[in-house]
Design a protein around this motif. Structure first.
Motif, PDB file in Angstrom:
ATOM      1  N   VAL A  48       0.661  -1.073   0.400  1.00 17.99           N
ATOM      2  CA  VAL A  48      -0.303   0.223   0.082  1.00 17.99           C
ATOM      3  C   VAL A  48       1.016   1.129   0.343  1.00 17.99           C
ATOM      4  O   VAL A  48       1.753   1.163   1.064  1.00 17.99           O
ATOM      5  CB  VAL A  48      -0.778  -0.099   1.854  1.00 17.99           C
ATOM      6  CG1 VAL A  48      -1.545   1.265   1.178  1.00 17.99           C
ATOM      7  CG2 VAL A  48      -1.635  -1.141   1.501  1.00 17.99           C
ATOM      8  N   GLY A  59       1.485   5.400  -0.944  1.00 19.77           N
ATOM      9  CA  GLY A  59       0.485   7.182  -0.581  1.00 19.77           C
ATOM     10  C   GLY A  59       1.023   8.469  -0.253  1.00 19.77           C
ATOM     11  O   GLY A  59       2.611   7.369   0.627  1.00 19.77           O
ATOM     12  N   SER A  87      -2.300  10.106   4.137  1.00 20.33           N
ATOM     13  CA  SER A  87      -3.431   9.266   2.830  1.00 20.33           C
ATOM     14  C   SER A  87      -4.386   8.084   3.847  1.00 20.33           C
ATOM     15  O   SER A  87      -5.288   7.548   3.564  1.00 20.33           O
ATOM     16  CB  SER A  87      -3.050   9.224   1.830  1.00 20.33           C
ATOM     17  OG  SER A  87      -1.837   8.218   2.075  1.00 20.33           O
ATOM     18  N   LYS A 106      -3.026   5.639   5.711  1.00 21.96           N
ATOM     19  CA  LYS A 106      -2.281   4.051   5.464  1.00 21.96           C
ATOM     20  C   LYS A 106      -2.181   3.392   6.830  1.00 21.96           C
ATOM     21  O   LYS A 106      -2.401   1.825   6.688  1.00 21.96           O
ATOM     22  CB  LYS A 106      -0.440   4.227   4.244  1.00 21.96           C
ATOM     23  CG  LYS A 106      -1.034   4.891   3.639  1.00 21.96           C
ATOM     24  CD  LYS A 106       0.724   5.231   2.605  1.00 21.96           C
ATOM     25  CE  LYS A 106       1.826   6.038   3.558  1.00 21.96           C
ATOM     26  NZ  LYS A 106       1.278   7.699   3.180  1.00 21.96           N
ATOM     27  N   SER A 107      -1.467   3.998   7.711  1.00 21.01           N
ATOM     28  CA  SER A 107      -1.608   3.694   8.340  1.00 21.01           C
ATOM     29  C   SER A 107      -2.875   3.625   9.243  1.00 21.01           C
ATOM     30  O   SER A 107      -2.913   2.535  10.508  1.00 21.01           O
ATOM     31  CB  SER A 107      -0.620   3.921   9.825  1.00 21.01           C
ATOM     32  OG  SER A 107       0.894   4.713   8.719  1.00 21.01           O
ATOM     33  N   ASP A 149       3.646  -1.975   8.970  1.00 17.70           N
ATOM     34  CA  ASP A 149       3.808  -0.701   8.945  1.00 17.70           C
ATOM     35  C   ASP A 149       5.422   0.193   7.912  1.00 17.70           C
ATOM     36  O   ASP A 149       5.750   0.198   9.657  1.00 17.70           O
ATOM     37  CB  ASP A 149       2.956   0.205  10.017  1.00 17.70           C
ATOM     38  CG  ASP A 149       2.713   1.530   9.580  1.00 17.70           C
ATOM     39  OD1 ASP A 149       2.774   2.354   8.305  1.00 17.70           O
ATOM     40  OD2 ASP A 149       1.463   2.067  10.047  1.00 17.70           O
ATOM     41  N   GLU A 150       5.375   0.186   7.193  1.00 18.95           N
ATOM     42  CA  GLU A 150       6.635   0.270   6.572  1.00 18.95           C
ATOM     43  C   GLU A 150       7.663   0.394   7.101  1.00 18.95           C
ATOM     44  O   GLU A 150       8.541   0.910   8.100  1.00 18.95           O
ATOM     45  CB  GLU A 150       6.930   2.112   6.765  1.00 18.95           C
ATOM     46  CG  GLU A 150       5.482   3.177   6.433  1.00 18.95           C
ATOM     47  CD  GLU A 150       5.843   4.844   6.009  1.00 18.95           C
ATOM     48  OE1 GLU A 150       7.302   4.791   6.348  1.00 18.95           O
ATOM     49  OE2 GLU A 150       4.742   4.660   5.916  1.00 18.95           O
ATOM     50  N   VAL A 207       2.561  -1.201   4.377  1.00 17.83           N
ATOM     51  CA  VAL A 207       3.030  -0.157   3.765  1.00 17.83           C
ATOM     52  C   VAL A 207       4.063   0.534   3.630  1.00 17.83           C
ATOM     53  O   VAL A 207       4.658  -0.250   4.555  1.00 17.83           O
ATOM     54  CB  VAL A 207       2.419   0.823   5.252  1.00 17.83           C
ATOM     55  CG1 VAL A 207       1.664   2.052   4.765  1.00 17.83           C
ATOM     56  CG2 VAL A 207       0.806   0.582   5.023  1.00 17.83           C
ATOM     57  N   HIS A 231       6.772   3.364   1.394  1.00 25.21           N
ATOM     58  CA  HIS A 231       6.951   4.708   0.842  1.00 25.21           C
ATOM     59  C   HIS A 231       8.168   4.517  -0.415  1.00 25.21           C
ATOM     60  O   HIS A 231       7.940   4.603  -1.303  1.00 25.21           O
ATOM     61  CB  HIS A 231       7.369   5.940   1.524  1.00 25.21           C
ATOM     62  CG  HIS A 231       6.887   6.602   2.821  1.00 25.21           C
ATOM     63  ND1 HIS A 231       6.874   6.880   3.820  1.00 25.21           N
ATOM     64  CD2 HIS A 231       6.208   7.885   2.172  1.00 25.21           C
ATOM     65  CE1 HIS A 231       5.606   7.741   3.980  1.00 25.21           C
ATOM     66  NE2 HIS A 231       5.803   7.898   2.544  1.00 25.21           N
ATOM     67  N   HIS A 270      -2.995   2.385  -5.236  1.00 24.98           N
ATOM     68  CA  HIS A 270      -1.906   3.407  -3.894  1.00 24.98           C
ATOM     69  C   HIS A 270      -3.822   4.135  -3.744  1.00 24.98           C
ATOM     70  O   HIS A 270      -4.224   3.683  -3.609  1.00 24.98           O
ATOM     71  CB  HIS A 270      -1.862   4.629  -5.446  1.00 24.98           C
ATOM     72  CG  HIS A 270      -0.554   4.517  -6.149  1.00 24.98           C
ATOM     73  ND1 HIS A 270       0.816   4.674  -5.646  1.00 24.98           N
ATOM     74  CD2 HIS A 270      -0.035   3.376  -7.200  1.00 24.98           C
ATOM     75  CE1 HIS A 270       1.759   4.333  -6.395  1.00 24.98           C
ATOM     76  NE2 HIS A 270       1.085   3.398  -7.596  1.00 24.98           N
ATOM     77  N   LEU A 271      -2.692   4.665  -2.433  1.00 24.31           N
ATOM     78  CA  LEU A 271      -4.215   5.308  -1.455  1.00 24.31           C
ATOM     79  C   LEU A 271      -3.773   6.583  -1.720  1.00 24.31           C
ATOM     80  O   LEU A 271      -3.302   6.976  -2.013  1.00 24.31           O
ATOM     81  CB  LEU A 271      -3.995   5.352  -0.233  1.00 24.31           C
ATOM     82  CG  LEU A 271      -5.243   5.434   0.762  1.00 24.31           C
ATOM     83  CD1 LEU A 271      -6.509   4.915   0.009  1.00 24.31           C
ATOM     84  CD2 LEU A 271      -4.684   4.455   2.059  1.00 24.31           C
ATOM     85  N   PHE A 288      -8.879   3.514  -3.453  1.00 26.43           N
ATOM     86  CA  PHE A 288      -7.632   2.754  -4.093  1.00 26.43           C
ATOM     87  C   PHE A 288      -7.295   2.901  -5.542  1.00 26.43           C
ATOM     88  O   PHE A 288      -8.296   3.332  -6.195  1.00 26.43           O
ATOM     89  CB  PHE A 288      -7.426   1.842  -3.336  1.00 26.43           C
ATOM     90  CG  PHE A 288      -6.955   1.276  -2.329  1.00 26.43           C
ATOM     91  CD1 PHE A 288      -6.333   1.599  -1.891  1.00 26.43           C
ATOM     92  CD2 PHE A 288      -8.330   0.413  -1.205  1.00 26.43           C
ATOM     93  CE1 PHE A 288      -5.649   1.493  -0.507  1.00 26.43           C
ATOM     94  CE2 PHE A 288      -7.867   0.539   0.116  1.00 26.43           C
ATOM     95  CZ  PHE A 288      -6.666   0.547   0.501  1.00 26.43           C
TER      96      PHE A 288
END
Ligand SMILES: Nc1ncnc2c1ncn2[C@@H]1O[C@H](COP(=O)(O)OP(=O)(O)O)[C@@H](O)[C@H]1O
Ligand SMILES: [Mg+2]
Lengths: 399, 232
Positions: free
Chosen positions: B42, B44, B48, B50-51, B172-173, B204, B206, B219-220, B225
């Motif tokens: 994911v 974005g 936006s 994502k988390s 998450d990242e 998620v 970057h 892409h969020l 999406f």
């Protein structure tokens, strides 16, 4: 082991092992609790020491007869007639007799006298007790530590060990009590009980010096057994129109010590509780900062599925541990500082009474429990806050 | 559940935050479905949501409206304690900053999710050893996070996420704080977990290179999406 206990254990572990990150504030919480514990222990030790001194003075084997409608020596008055009647009785009145058949007894009066203190020259009021020759031996646990007892009719005094040291009254010294000089002929020990705060002299010499001729405040009698007090009381009821009461010496002092000890406690508890409120606020603040310090850790394990209760327990136990540490420290400090400390107060007969503070197990327990209560109460709210951490915000917090 | 029922089904989800009196809408009508065994990246812009999405999938946060089903569980209908126990048994989570407990050793950190299960100490130790071995940290059980590099800490984080063998892995990242080499190791590990151990992964990120490890990238943007079309 249930999964809940395992969670709680890990949280407690995490709390304890993160303590050094907030060492200063945690130590200050423990110290403020120990201060409260120490102060309360001090007051309780004082009350307890006072009780010990007075209960040590009283014996269940000694009856004290009082007259004039009072149950204290101060203000009591026994007419000479009543004493003569009592002495004339030949049947069993529950009192031990000499081989000659006379009652083992001591007629006594207590006179307040002003004595200059050895150290700083200030004047204190002490109790001068005039007594018959049997007076010292009727009492339990009285031993002569120096010199000899007073002789009949002479202006001689014996002084309790405690007073002797404090007022610099050596054997052979003369002291002015009232309008005349007295010679110190001895020191006596009463195992630290209230008697050691008194000055003893011959009854007639005291009555003559203070113009109390014929006066008798109390009559001490050695009982044949502690149960024979009842016999004496029944006997007393029959002999006179003037009401006389007979109480055991133990009860007499217990009643008096109870009043003063309660007064000390009545003063001590509010002071300690007031400080405890302050310490509770401090504990609350400390534990709130503990929760905020552990926000990410709490949120992390909660995200992994740990229950709310584990966050509560971890925080609460930390507070209780800090409070316990503070309480133990306070107890140790109070024991080191106060136990055996000499103190004095206005005691029996409105005269000064010296005693030792006693940090007994019950004093330690009571003071310690107050310390613990501070942790339990002060930690509860932050522990609840720990369960309510908004997880998403907490997980974002550490960017 | 039939073959073509998606593993994760999100429909008409509304979600926003409240900042004082102000409402911040993040999603107003979000739909998404992910089949079992998928590996989804994911991407974005920052902020936006994502988390927010990942936290909802993890059962850490709940939607304001709409349905959120994972497997047979309706997360949107669960209360806090039900979600808490759902988390314990159904998903593993990997954080950007590892979120290891500093006072616990690597093994103790990995063991945390197992404490929520009725396992003996011996079983727990065996499982911890197995996953640490899997992430290439055999023999490092007794080390504390502070003694490890970022890449190693994240591998401990992955070990912790998979130790109770959940079907779903949420990241998450996970490489946001790592250098390229460590990031590639971690991503390789995630691909292995997806391909060999059949974990469904939502990650998620970057980093477009990180996204390449996934089967597909979503892409969020502005609350919805757009699927990225990849060259075959
Ligand atoms: N707990 C929260 N309280 C208030 N606002 C939040 C909270 N979490 C996220 N937000 C806001 O919601 C938006 C989306 O956040 P997030 O999901 O973290 O975005 P991303 O991970 O895509 O950067 C951001 O504008 C953020 O400020
Ligand atoms: Mg984010």
């Amino acid at each position: 082991m249930s999964t809940f206990i395992k969670q709680a254990c890990v949280m407690i572990h995490a709390n304890i092992f993160s303590l050094r990150r907030r060492l200063a504030i945690s130590v200050s919480m423990a110290l403020s609790i120990s201060l409260v514990v120490c102060v309360l222990a001090g007051f309780l030790a004082m009350a307890k020491g006072f009780e010990v001194a007075l209960t040590g003075a009283g014996s269940p084997m000694v009856a004290v007869i009082l007259g004039g409608g009072t149950n204290q020596e101060a203000g009591s008055d026994i007419p000479a007639d009543a004493i003569r009647t009592l002495y004339a009785m030949t049947d069993d009145i529950g009192v031990s007799r000499e081989s000659t058949g006379s009652l083992i007894s001591s007629r006594e009066i207590v006179v307040p006298v002003d004595v200059k203190q050895f150290v700083d020259g200030t004047t204190r009021t002490l109790a001068l007790r005039g007594m018959d020759a049997d007076g010292p031996s009727i009492r339990e646990g009285i031993t002569l530590s120096q010199g000899r007892f007073f002789t009949s009719g002479a202006r001689e005094i014996v002084v309790g060990d405690r007073l002797a040291a404090e007022f610099g009254l050596g054997v052979g010294d003369t002291v002015r009590l009232g309008a005349v000089d007295w010679t110190v002929t001895g020191h006596f020990s009463a195992h630290g009980s209230a008697f050691e705060s008194e000055i003893w002299a011959d009854l007639d010499a005291v009555r003559a010096a203070f113009e109390r001729q014929g006066q008798i405040q109390s009559l001490r009698l050695r009982l044949t057994s502690s149960a024979s007090l009842k016999v004496l009381q029944d006997k007393l009821a029959t002999i006179t129109a003037i009401p006389l009461v007979a109480v055991s010496e133990a009860d007499l002092y217990a009643a008096q010590s109870g009043r003063t000890a309660n007064l000390i406690r009545l003063f001590g508890w509010p002071v300690a509780l007031l400080m405890a409120v302050g310490a509770t606020a401090g504990a609350l603040n400390t534990m709130m900062s503990s929760v905020s310090d552990r926000t990410v850790e709490i949120a992390t394990v909660r995200a992994l599925g740990f229950g709310r209760l584990s966050a509560f327990i971890g925080t609460w136990v930390e507070a209780v541990i800090l409070a316990s540490a503070g309480a133990v420290l306070g107890i140790i400090a109070s024991w080191l500082i106060f136990n055996g400390w000499q103190a004095s107060t206005v005691g029996v007969n409105n005269a000064r009474m010296a005693f030792q503070l006693a940090v007994t197990p019950s004093v330690m327990l009571t003071a310690g429990l107050l310390g613990l209560a501070i942790g339990i109460i002060g930690g509860a709210l932050p522990a609840i806050a720990a369960t309510r951490l908004p997880l998403t915000a907490a997980l974002r917090a550490r960017g | 559940m039939t073959e073509n029922t998606p593993y994760i089904a999100i429909s008409s989800i509304r979600k926003g935050y409240r900042l004082g009196a102000e409402a911040i809408p993040i999603f107003s009508d979000l739909d998404l479905s992910i089949p079992r065994g998928d590996f989804v990246a994911v991407m974005g812009p920052s902020g936006s949501g994502k988390s927010t999405l990942l936290n909802m999938l993890a059962g850490i946060d709940g939607p304001d409206a709409g349905t959120l089903r994972i497997g047979t569980s309706r997360l949107d209908q669960m209360g806090e304690s039900a979600r808490s126990s759902w988390r314990a048994h159904n998903m593993g989570i990997v954080f950007q900053f590892y979120n290891l407990l500093p006072m616990l050793t690597a093994a103790e950190n990995v063991e945390l999710p197992l404490l929520l299960k009725p396992l003996s100490r011996k079983d727990r130790r065996n499982r911890v050893e197995k996953v640490l071995d899997l992430v290439g940290l055999a023999g490092r059980e007794k080390q504390y996070p502070a003694m490890m590099s970022g890449g190693e800490q994240q591998r401990v984080g992955i070990a912790r996420a998979i130790v109770s063998d959940p079907g779903l892995l949420l990241c998450d990242e996970p490489t946001g704080d790592l250098d390229r080499k460590s990031a590639d190791e971690v991503l390789g590990m995630l691909r292995f977990l997806n391909q060999e151990m059949e974990k469904t992964i939502v990650m998620v990120t970057h980093d477009p290179q990180a996204a390449l490890y996934a089967n597909r990238t979503l892409h969020l943007d502005k609350g919805n999406f757009h699927e990225e079309k990849r060259a075959a």
